[in-house]
Design a protein around this motif. Structure first.
Motif, mmCIF file in Angstrom:
data_model
loop_
_atom_site.group_PDB
_atom_site.id
_atom_site.type_symbol
_atom_site.label_atom_id
_atom_site.label_comp_id
_atom_site.label_asym_id
_atom_site.label_seq_id
_atom_site.Cartn_x
_atom_site.Cartn_y
_atom_site.Cartn_z
ATOM 1 N N TYR A 237 30.551 -51.653 -90.551
ATOM 2 C CA TYR A 237 31.143 -52.986 -90.472
ATOM 3 C C TYR A 237 32.581 -52.899 -90.979
ATOM 4 O O TYR A 237 32.873 -53.180 -92.128
ATOM 5 C CB TYR A 237 30.347 -53.994 -91.308
ATOM 6 N N LYS A 238 33.473 -52.502 -90.087
ATOM 7 C CA LYS A 238 34.862 -52.276 -90.475
ATOM 8 C C LYS A 238 35.754 -53.420 -90.009
ATOM 9 O O LYS A 238 35.516 -54.057 -88.968
ATOM 10 C CB LYS A 238 35.386 -50.980 -89.859
ATOM 11 N N ARG A 239 36.807 -53.667 -90.806
ATOM 12 C CA ARG A 239 37.843 -54.619 -90.409
ATOM 13 C C ARG A 239 39.211 -53.984 -90.649
ATOM 14 O O ARG A 239 39.437 -53.352 -91.674
ATOM 15 C CB ARG A 239 37.730 -55.929 -91.184
ATOM 16 N N TRP A 240 40.108 -54.211 -89.687
ATOM 17 C CA TRP A 240 41.458 -53.672 -89.766
ATOM 18 C C TRP A 240 42.449 -54.813 -89.527
ATOM 19 O O TRP A 240 42.199 -55.706 -88.732
ATOM 20 C CB TRP A 240 41.674 -52.582 -88.710
ATOM 21 N N LYS A 241 43.591 -54.722 -90.215
ATOM 22 C CA LYS A 241 44.609 -55.770 -90.105
ATOM 23 C C LYS A 241 45.936 -55.168 -89.667
ATOM 24 O O LYS A 241 46.437 -54.214 -90.282
ATOM 25 C CB LYS A 241 44.792 -56.464 -91.456
ATOM 26 N N TYR A 242 46.502 -55.714 -88.580
ATOM 27 C CA TYR A 242 47.851 -55.367 -88.140
ATOM 28 C C TYR A 242 48.775 -56.440 -88.715
ATOM 29 O O TYR A 242 48.890 -57.540 -88.178
ATOM 30 C CB TYR A 242 47.918 -55.327 -86.622
ATOM 31 N N THR A 243 49.403 -56.113 -89.835
ATOM 32 C CA THR A 243 50.085 -57.133 -90.621
ATOM 33 C C THR A 243 51.294 -57.727 -89.890
ATOM 34 O O THR A 243 51.562 -58.926 -90.010
ATOM 35 C CB THR A 243 50.536 -56.558 -91.973
ATOM 36 N N THR A 244 52.018 -56.923 -89.144
ATOM 37 C CA THR A 244 53.191 -57.434 -88.443
ATOM 38 C C THR A 244 52.811 -58.525 -87.446
ATOM 39 O O THR A 244 53.565 -59.468 -87.224
ATOM 40 C CB THR A 244 53.924 -56.294 -87.715
ATOM 41 N N TYR A 245 51.636 -58.384 -86.872
ATOM 42 C CA TYR A 245 51.200 -59.312 -85.819
ATOM 43 C C TYR A 245 50.092 -60.264 -86.294
ATOM 44 O O TYR A 245 49.608 -61.074 -85.503
ATOM 45 C CB TYR A 245 50.712 -58.519 -84.604
ATOM 46 N N ASN A 246 49.674 -60.130 -87.543
ATOM 47 C CA ASN A 246 48.575 -60.955 -88.062
ATOM 48 C C ASN A 246 47.364 -60.884 -87.139
ATOM 49 O O ASN A 246 46.728 -61.895 -86.835
ATOM 50 C CB ASN A 246 49.028 -62.409 -88.242
ATOM 51 N N PHE A 247 47.062 -59.670 -86.706
ATOM 52 C CA PHE A 247 45.951 -59.427 -85.779
ATOM 53 C C PHE A 247 44.847 -58.661 -86.509
ATOM 54 O O PHE A 247 45.106 -57.646 -87.150
ATOM 55 C CB PHE A 247 46.442 -58.631 -84.571
ATOM 56 N N THR A 248 43.619 -59.181 -86.417
ATOM 57 C CA THR A 248 42.471 -58.547 -87.073
ATOM 58 C C THR A 248 41.548 -57.936 -86.028
ATOM 59 O O THR A 248 41.222 -58.567 -85.016
ATOM 60 C CB THR A 248 41.679 -59.575 -87.900
ATOM 61 N N LEU A 249 41.116 -56.707 -86.310
ATOM 62 C CA LEU A 249 40.217 -55.964 -85.438
ATOM 63 C C LEU A 249 38.967 -55.625 -86.247
ATOM 64 O O LEU A 249 39.067 -55.191 -87.392
ATOM 65 C CB LEU A 249 40.905 -54.672 -84.971
ATOM 66 N N ARG B 37 51.093 -46.187 -81.506
ATOM 67 C CA ARG B 37 52.496 -45.938 -81.163
ATOM 68 C C ARG B 37 53.389 -47.068 -81.650
ATOM 69 O O ARG B 37 54.608 -46.929 -81.712
ATOM 70 C CB ARG B 37 52.650 -45.763 -79.653
ATOM 71 N N VAL B 38 52.780 -48.193 -81.992
ATOM 72 C CA VAL B 38 53.540 -49.330 -82.503
ATOM 73 C C VAL B 38 53.251 -49.552 -83.980
ATOM 74 O O VAL B 38 54.164 -49.712 -84.789
ATOM 75 C CB VAL B 38 53.211 -50.609 -81.706
ATOM 76 N N GLU B 39 51.972 -49.568 -84.351
ATOM 77 C CA GLU B 39 51.616 -49.869 -85.736
ATOM 78 C C GLU B 39 50.213 -49.377 -86.045
ATOM 79 O O GLU B 39 49.328 -49.443 -85.189
ATOM 80 C CB GLU B 39 51.701 -51.385 -85.979
ATOM 81 N N TYR B 40 50.029 -48.910 -87.258
ATOM 82 C CA TYR B 40 48.693 -48.601 -87.752
ATOM 83 C C TYR B 40 48.205 -49.779 -88.598
ATOM 84 O O TYR B 40 48.983 -50.412 -89.302
ATOM 85 C CB TYR B 40 48.699 -47.335 -88.612
ATOM 86 N N PRO B 41 46.913 -50.056 -88.555
ATOM 87 C CA PRO B 41 46.388 -51.182 -89.323
ATOM 88 C C PRO B 41 46.019 -50.786 -90.749
ATOM 89 O O PRO B 41 45.865 -49.600 -91.063
ATOM 90 C CB PRO B 41 45.132 -51.569 -88.530
ATOM 91 N N TYR B 42 45.831 -51.800 -91.579
ATOM 92 C CA TYR B 42 45.309 -51.602 -92.921
ATOM 93 C C TYR B 42 43.815 -51.916 -92.927
ATOM 94 O O TYR B 42 43.351 -52.829 -92.239
ATOM 95 C CB TYR B 42 46.024 -52.516 -93.917
ATOM 96 N N ASP B 43 43.075 -51.161 -93.726
ATOM 97 C CA ASP B 43 41.640 -51.405 -93.867
ATOM 98 C C ASP B 43 41.447 -52.622 -94.765
ATOM 99 O O ASP B 43 41.816 -52.604 -95.931
ATOM 100 C CB ASP B 43 40.969 -50.172 -94.466
ATOM 101 N N VAL B 44 40.857 -53.681 -94.206
ATOM 102 C CA VAL B 44 40.591 -54.892 -94.989
ATOM 103 C C VAL B 44 39.093 -55.215 -94.932
ATOM 104 O O VAL B 44 38.696 -56.385 -94.979
ATOM 105 C CB VAL B 44 41.421 -56.090 -94.466
#
Length: 452
Positions: A197-209, A182-189
């Motif tokens: 073994y997935k990694r996702w990046k929320y660029t606006t918040y510099n948050f990695t999942l 509802r706020v942001e979708y991440p990019y696949d990094v």
């Protein structure tokens, strides 16, 4: 092994940790400044961060321990008793409670979120009822705020979080992506094409999942394919796929358990010491509980042994399956459409044993970690999920006419669904962590002032 509810509660509460925020009185300028910082953090963690894409009529919730509320923010349900106050869940056990109706849910759908795994996409594959999505966890004596995606992302700005475990851990990660959508979708990094073994990046918040596939938590190898499902587990060896990268993360959510029901051969010091349901001659059957305890202990010890890890480790407790009418491979199914009340079922048998192993090993790891300044927290989802036999995909994880060999799924959770509450818990625990850190800063200041 059966336990009555009182005994259940005794074990549950014995190892949970509560925070007591003490009052500080001092004319010292330094203490006043630190107290102001603490107050700011309290405001930050009890008032959601504004985001223009969210309807905050359903998000400006804080915890109330007063059960005499005159207004409810959920229409038609006075039992919720959620008010706008500055109180906090540190005053109650958020993991003990009941499920109550929530007509406002769900907060996303399978059409608005692309992250739902096919086998948990229950509405896509024809589940006829939708009420399983319309419940909320209400702790005894207080209330748990609805997940606020903007607040979560603000709290984890410039940080990273890893889910370490099996497909149920992945299930939670996908729930989190959907709640945050509802706020942001991440990019696949991701650094690999391997979906485990997935990694996702929320660029606006510099948050990695991130998610790390390690169903046995330790080094494991599948044996000869002719021995269907048999794994060799090296109980004293690390699964380097995740342990070599764990230091990169600020938060680790460790979980597991379901894979220990399957046949396993246990190795220590490169020698077979026993097995679980391996049906091999001259090999002692040590059982699944032995295997799980040893594997979990090795995984927690690995975290405690990381030289540069400074993060918070959450051990997510076991989520019971709900097969009825047979085992998972013998026609068992889960067809209930409403949750249990807490007095309608008990945690017992294998689920209780695995849960108690987790609590005991967590307590030992937490004690050792404290010596190094490491933080271990118990994300106790067991009671809440024990009460949700209605939340599984069952046969609604594929089309009826598909030529696939899939059993009724009473282990994973539909999305949207009850597993979303795990992230309600997680957000509340991260907020509490901020308060705890501020409290510790004040105490450290006290010690320095006394020295002066």
């Amino acid at each position: 092994m059966k336990h009555n509810q009182a005994n259940n509660d005794h074990h549950h509460h014995q190892f949970l940790y509560r925070i007591i925020i003490k009052n500080y009185k001092s004319s010292s300028t330094k203490r006043v400044v630190l107290l102001a910082v603490l107050i700011f953090l309290v405001i930050l963690t009890t008032v959601p961060i504004y985001h223009p894409s969210i309807n905050y009529s359903s998000f400006f919730f804080t915890t109330s321990t007063d059960n005499s509320s005159s207004s409810s923010l959920v229409p038609g349900d006075d039992d919720w008793d959620i008010k706008i106050q500055s109180s906090s869940t540190h005053k109650c056990d958020i993991f003990s409670g009941e499920w109550v109706p929530n007509p406002e849910a769900p907060y996303y759908t399978n059409e608005t979120c692309w992250a739902i795994h096919e086998h948990q996409n229950c509405m896509k594959y024809g589940r006829p009822d939708s009420e399983f999505m319309k419940w909320k966890w209400k702790p005894d004596g207080c209330s748990l705020p609805v997940f606020n995606p903007a607040q979560f992302l603000e709290l984890v700005r410039d940080k990273s979080l890893a889910f370490v475990g099996d497909s149920v851990a992945r299930n939670q990660m996908q729930s989190l992506i959907c709640l945050l959508s509802r706020v942001e979708y991440p990019y696949d990094v991701s650094y690999t094409s391997n979906e485990q073994y997935k990694r996702w990046k929320y660029t606006t918040y510099n948050f990695t999942l991130a998610t790390f596939w390690t169903p046995h938590l330790v080094k494991a190898q599948k044996t000869d394919p002719t021995k269907s499902g048999l794994f060799n587990l090296y109980m004293d060896e690390l699964d380097e796929a995740w342990t070599t990268q764990a230091e990169e993360f600020d938060y680790i959510i460790l979980s597991g358990g379901q894979w220990f029901f399957t046949p396993m051969v246990f190795y220590e010091n490169h020698k077979i010491v026993g097995c679980h349901y391996c049906q091999l001659q001259n090999v002692t059957n040590l059982g699944m509980y032995y295997g799980y305890r040893r594997a979990l202990r090795t995984a927690l010890k690995a975290i405690n042994g990381l030289k540069n890890y400074k993060g918070v480790t959450y051990l997510r407790t076991f989520a019971p399956a709900h097969f009825e009418g047979g085992l998972w491979n013998e026609g068992g199914n889960c067809v209930r459409t409403v949750p249990f009340k807490s007095n309608e079922t008990l945690l017992e048998g294998p689920s209780m044993e695995l849960y108690m192993i987790q609590v005991e090993e967590f307590r030992n790891a937490e004690r050792e970690g404290r010596k190094r300044g490491l933080k271990f927290r118990l994300l106790d989802t067991t009671q809440a999920m024990l009460l949700r036999p209605d939340g599984h995909p069952s046969r609604f994880g594929h089309w009826p006419n598909e030529n696939v060999t899939l059993y009724n799924d009473c282990v994973h959770w539909c999305l949207p669904g009850p597993i979303d509450t795990w992230n309600d818990f997680l957000l509340e625990m991260i907020k509490t962590e901020r308060l705890r850190s501020a409290e510790e800063s004040l105490r450290f200041s006290d010690r320095k002032l006394l020295v002066k």
